[in-house]
Scaffold this motif. Structure first.
Motif, PDB file in Angstrom:
ATOM      1  N   ILE A  10       0.849  -1.183   0.000  1.00 36.83           N
ATOM      2  CA  ILE A  10       0.000   0.000   0.000  1.00 36.83           C
ATOM      3  C   ILE A  10       0.888   1.237   0.000  1.00 36.83           C
ATOM      4  O   ILE A  10       1.681   1.441   0.925  1.00 36.83           O
ATOM      5  CB  ILE A  10      -0.929   0.018   1.231  1.00 36.83           C
ATOM      6  N   ALA A  11       0.764   2.041  -1.042  1.00 33.11           N
ATOM      7  CA  ALA A  11       1.493   3.300  -1.119  1.00 33.11           C
ATOM      8  C   ALA A  11       0.677   4.350  -0.372  1.00 33.11           C
ATOM      9  O   ALA A  11      -0.460   4.623  -0.723  1.00 33.11           O
ATOM     10  CB  ALA A  11       1.699   3.703  -2.573  1.00 33.11           C
ATOM     11  N   VAL A  12       1.260   4.918   0.655  1.00 38.83           N
ATOM     12  CA  VAL A  12       0.566   5.911   1.468  1.00 38.83           C
ATOM     13  C   VAL A  12       1.182   7.276   1.210  1.00 38.83           C
ATOM     14  O   VAL A  12       2.393   7.449   1.313  1.00 38.83           O
ATOM     15  CB  VAL A  12       0.662   5.562   2.971  1.00 38.83           C
ATOM     16  N   GLY A  13       0.336   8.233   0.871  1.00 45.89           N
ATOM     17  CA  GLY A  13       0.826   9.585   0.644  1.00 45.89           C
ATOM     18  C   GLY A  13      -0.249  10.443   0.021  1.00 45.89           C
ATOM     19  O   GLY A  13      -1.332   9.968  -0.306  1.00 45.89           O
ATOM     20  N   ALA A  26       7.123   3.368  -6.456  1.00 49.48           N
ATOM     21  CA  ALA A  26       7.377   1.947  -6.214  1.00 49.48           C
ATOM     22  C   ALA A  26       6.179   1.104  -6.639  1.00 49.48           C
ATOM     23  O   ALA A  26       6.339   0.041  -7.258  1.00 49.48           O
ATOM     24  CB  ALA A  26       7.689   1.710  -4.738  1.00 49.48           C
ATOM     25  N   LEU A  27       4.987   1.572  -6.349  1.00 55.93           N
ATOM     26  CA  LEU A  27       3.780   0.851  -6.724  1.00 55.93           C
ATOM     27  C   LEU A  27       3.651   0.768  -8.245  1.00 55.93           C
ATOM     28  O   LEU A  27       3.275  -0.274  -8.787  1.00 55.93           O
ATOM     29  CB  LEU A  27       2.561   1.542  -6.117  1.00 55.93           C
ATOM     30  N   ARG A  31       3.477  -2.685 -10.433  1.00 59.53           N
ATOM     31  CA  ARG A  31       2.398  -2.970 -11.392  1.00 59.53           C
ATOM     32  C   ARG A  31       2.972  -3.337 -12.757  1.00 59.53           C
ATOM     33  O   ARG A  31       2.459  -4.233 -13.434  1.00 59.53           O
ATOM     34  CB  ARG A  31       1.452  -1.781 -11.491  1.00 59.53           C
ATOM     35  N   GLU A  32       4.018  -2.641 -13.177  1.00 57.45           N
ATOM     36  CA  GLU A  32       4.675  -2.979 -14.444  1.00 57.45           C
ATOM     37  C   GLU A  32       5.241  -4.391 -14.392  1.00 57.45           C
ATOM     38  O   GLU A  32       5.103  -5.165 -15.333  1.00 57.45           O
ATOM     39  CB  GLU A  32       5.798  -1.984 -14.743  1.00 57.45           C
ATOM     40  N   ARG A  33       5.899  -4.730 -13.295  1.00 59.05           N
ATOM     41  CA  ARG A  33       6.496  -6.060 -13.127  1.00 59.05           C
ATOM     42  C   ARG A  33       5.434  -7.144 -13.169  1.00 59.05           C
ATOM     43  O   ARG A  33       5.626  -8.217 -13.743  1.00 59.05           O
ATOM     44  CB  ARG A  33       7.243  -6.140 -11.801  1.00 59.05           C
ATOM     45  N   ALA A  34       4.270  -6.854 -12.580  1.00 64.33           N
ATOM     46  CA  ALA A  34       3.195  -7.848 -12.514  1.00 64.33           C
ATOM     47  C   ALA A  34       2.659  -8.213 -13.894  1.00 64.33           C
ATOM     48  O   ALA A  34       2.084  -9.289 -14.063  1.00 64.33           O
ATOM     49  CB  ALA A  34       2.067  -7.337 -11.625  1.00 64.33           C
ATOM     50  N   LEU A  35       2.829  -7.342 -14.876  1.00 64.43           N
ATOM     51  CA  LEU A  35       2.377  -7.658 -16.231  1.00 64.43           C
ATOM     52  C   LEU A  35       3.195  -8.804 -16.830  1.00 64.43           C
ATOM     53  O   LEU A  35       2.675  -9.613 -17.587  1.00 64.43           O
ATOM     54  CB  LEU A  35       2.482  -6.420 -17.130  1.00 64.43           C
ATOM     55  N   GLU A  36       4.480  -8.867 -16.479  1.00 65.03           N
ATOM     56  CA  GLU A  36       5.353  -9.918 -16.996  1.00 65.03           C
ATOM     57  C   GLU A  36       5.425 -11.127 -16.069  1.00 65.03           C
ATOM     58  O   GLU A  36       5.489 -12.259 -16.528  1.00 65.03           O
ATOM     59  CB  GLU A  36       6.763  -9.364 -17.214  1.00 65.03           C
ATOM     60  N   THR A  43      -2.620 -11.072  -3.876  1.00 67.65           N
ATOM     61  CA  THR A  43      -1.736  -9.925  -3.702  1.00 67.65           C
ATOM     62  C   THR A  43      -2.498  -8.641  -3.994  1.00 67.65           C
ATOM     63  O   THR A  43      -3.175  -8.524  -5.001  1.00 67.65           O
ATOM     64  CB  THR A  43      -0.517 -10.024  -4.636  1.00 67.65           C
ATOM     65  N   LEU A  44      -2.379  -7.685  -3.102  1.00 73.65           N
ATOM     66  CA  LEU A  44      -3.059  -6.406  -3.227  1.00 73.65           C
ATOM     67  C   LEU A  44      -2.031  -5.307  -3.466  1.00 73.65           C
ATOM     68  O   LEU A  44      -1.094  -5.149  -2.682  1.00 73.65           O
ATOM     69  CB  LEU A  44      -3.849  -6.094  -1.953  1.00 73.65           C
ATOM     70  N   LEU A  45      -2.177  -4.568  -4.557  1.00 74.12           N
ATOM     71  CA  LEU A  45      -1.367  -3.382  -4.825  1.00 74.12           C
ATOM     72  C   LEU A  45      -2.330  -2.209  -4.820  1.00 74.12           C
ATOM     73  O   LEU A  45      -3.246  -2.146  -5.641  1.00 74.12           O
ATOM     74  CB  LEU A  45      -0.674  -3.485  -6.187  1.00 74.12           C
ATOM     75  N   SER A  46      -2.162  -1.278  -3.887  1.00 72.70           N
ATOM     76  CA  SER A  46      -3.136  -0.208  -3.745  1.00 72.70           C
ATOM     77  C   SER A  46      -2.477   1.081  -3.287  1.00 72.70           C
ATOM     78  O   SER A  46      -1.373   1.088  -2.763  1.00 72.70           O
ATOM     79  CB  SER A  46      -4.205  -0.631  -2.736  1.00 72.70           C
ATOM     80  N   GLU A  47      -3.196   2.184  -3.487  1.00 68.52           N
ATOM     81  CA  GLU A  47      -2.772   3.494  -3.015  1.00 68.52           C
ATOM     82  C   GLU A  47      -3.758   3.980  -1.969  1.00 68.52           C
ATOM     83  O   GLU A  47      -4.928   3.624  -1.993  1.00 68.52           O
ATOM     84  CB  GLU A  47      -2.759   4.501  -4.167  1.00 68.52           C
ATOM     85  N   CYS A  48      -3.266   4.795  -1.047  1.00 70.77           N
ATOM     86  CA  CYS A  48      -4.133   5.343  -0.013  1.00 70.77           C
ATOM     87  C   CYS A  48      -3.632   6.727   0.351  1.00 70.77           C
ATOM     88  O   CYS A  48      -2.422   6.938   0.499  1.00 70.77           O
ATOM     89  CB  CYS A  48      -4.130   4.436   1.217  1.00 70.77           C
ATOM     90  N   ASP A  49      -4.577   7.669   0.515  1.00 68.72           N
ATOM     91  CA  ASP A  49      -4.165   8.974   1.000  1.00 68.72           C
ATOM     92  C   ASP A  49      -3.894   8.845   2.503  1.00 68.72           C
ATOM     93  O   ASP A  49      -3.757   7.748   3.020  1.00 68.72           O
ATOM     94  CB  ASP A  49      -5.219  10.034   0.679  1.00 68.72           C
ATOM     95  N   LEU A  50      -3.820   9.923   3.189  1.00 68.56           N
ATOM     96  CA  LEU A  50      -3.440   9.871   4.607  1.00 68.56           C
ATOM     97  C   LEU A  50      -4.618   9.653   5.550  1.00 68.56           C
ATOM     98  O   LEU A  50      -4.465   9.780   6.760  1.00 68.56           O
ATOM     99  CB  LEU A  50      -2.704  11.168   4.973  1.00 68.56           C
TER     100      LEU A  50
END
Length: 58
Positions: A10-13, A26-27, A31-36, A43-50
């Motif tokens: 989780i990318a926090v910012g 980094a996220l 995500r690019e790596r996950a395509l290959e 697996t959860l790739l997500s963004e979150c504000d504060l």
């Protein structure tokens, strides 16, 4: 016995608060790596504000 692993990245910012954006960068790379090379199921790739409430839900 079955073992289940859950991975969360989780990318926090908040760009409006002028954070450095390292988490989002980094996220994006993950995500690019996950395509290959897909990540394990669940697996959860997500963004979150504060906002702590949104972070807890993730």
């Amino acid at each position: 016995m079955s073992v289940s692993t859950r991975i969360a990245v989780i990318a926090v910012g908040d760009p409006s608060r002028h954070d450095e954006g390292v988490g989002r960068a980094a996220l994006s790379r993950l995500r690019e790596r996950a395509l290959e090379r897909p990540f394990p199921p669940g697996t959860l790739l997500s963004e979150c504000d504060l906002d702590p409430g949104r972070l807890i839900r993730l």
